[in-house]
Design a protein around this motif. Structure first.
Motif, PDB file in Angstrom:
ATOM      1  N   ARG A  57      68.616 126.787 -24.192  1.00 51.34           N
ATOM      2  CA  ARG A  57      68.952 125.374 -24.414  1.00 51.34           C
ATOM      3  C   ARG A  57      67.798 124.625 -25.075  1.00 51.34           C
ATOM      4  NH1 ARG A  57      70.748 125.675 -19.150  1.00 51.34           N
ATOM      5  NH2 ARG A  57      69.035 124.361 -18.453  1.00 51.34           N
ATOM      6  N   ARG A 114      66.663 132.419 -18.598  1.00 51.01           N
ATOM      7  CA  ARG A 114      67.061 132.602 -20.003  1.00 51.01           C
ATOM      8  C   ARG A 114      67.874 131.428 -20.542  1.00 51.01           C
ATOM      9  NH1 ARG A 114      68.886 138.350 -21.575  1.00 51.01           N
ATOM     10  NH2 ARG A 114      66.660 138.489 -21.320  1.00 51.01           N
ATOM     11  N   GLU A 115      68.768 130.879 -19.731  1.00 52.38           N
ATOM     12  CA  GLU A 115      69.629 129.790 -20.198  1.00 52.38           C
ATOM     13  C   GLU A 115      68.820 128.550 -20.554  1.00 52.38           C
ATOM     14  OE1 GLU A 115      70.192 131.365 -17.187  1.00 52.38           O
ATOM     15  OE2 GLU A 115      71.654 132.755 -18.022  1.00 52.38           O
TER      16      GLU A 115
END
Length: 64
Positions: free
Chosen positions: A40, A35-36
């Motif tokens: 980003r 998810r990160e």
């Protein structure tokens, strides 16, 4: 069905277009990169004014 919970087994990366933040397609992207990384990437796309949908830009996602 590819989801973050089920993951993927044989994908080294994914070349994909940019989709709306609510799209279910993002679950597949999160399954590959997390998810990160997706967040980003989308933040960079917004900052860079990338184009979306069929005539938009493409990005390469790799597992962390």
């Amino acid at each position: 069905v590819v989801t973050p919970e089920r993951g993927v087994r044989v994908v080294d990366g994914l070349l994909t277009g940019l989709h709306e933040p609510e799209a279910s397609h993002l679950l597949m992207l999160e399954a590959v990169t997390g998810r990160e990384a997706v967040a980003r990437g989308y933040e960079e796309a917004l900052d860079g004014r990338y184009l979306w949908h069929e005539f938009g830009d493409v990005h390469l996602l790799l597992p962390s």
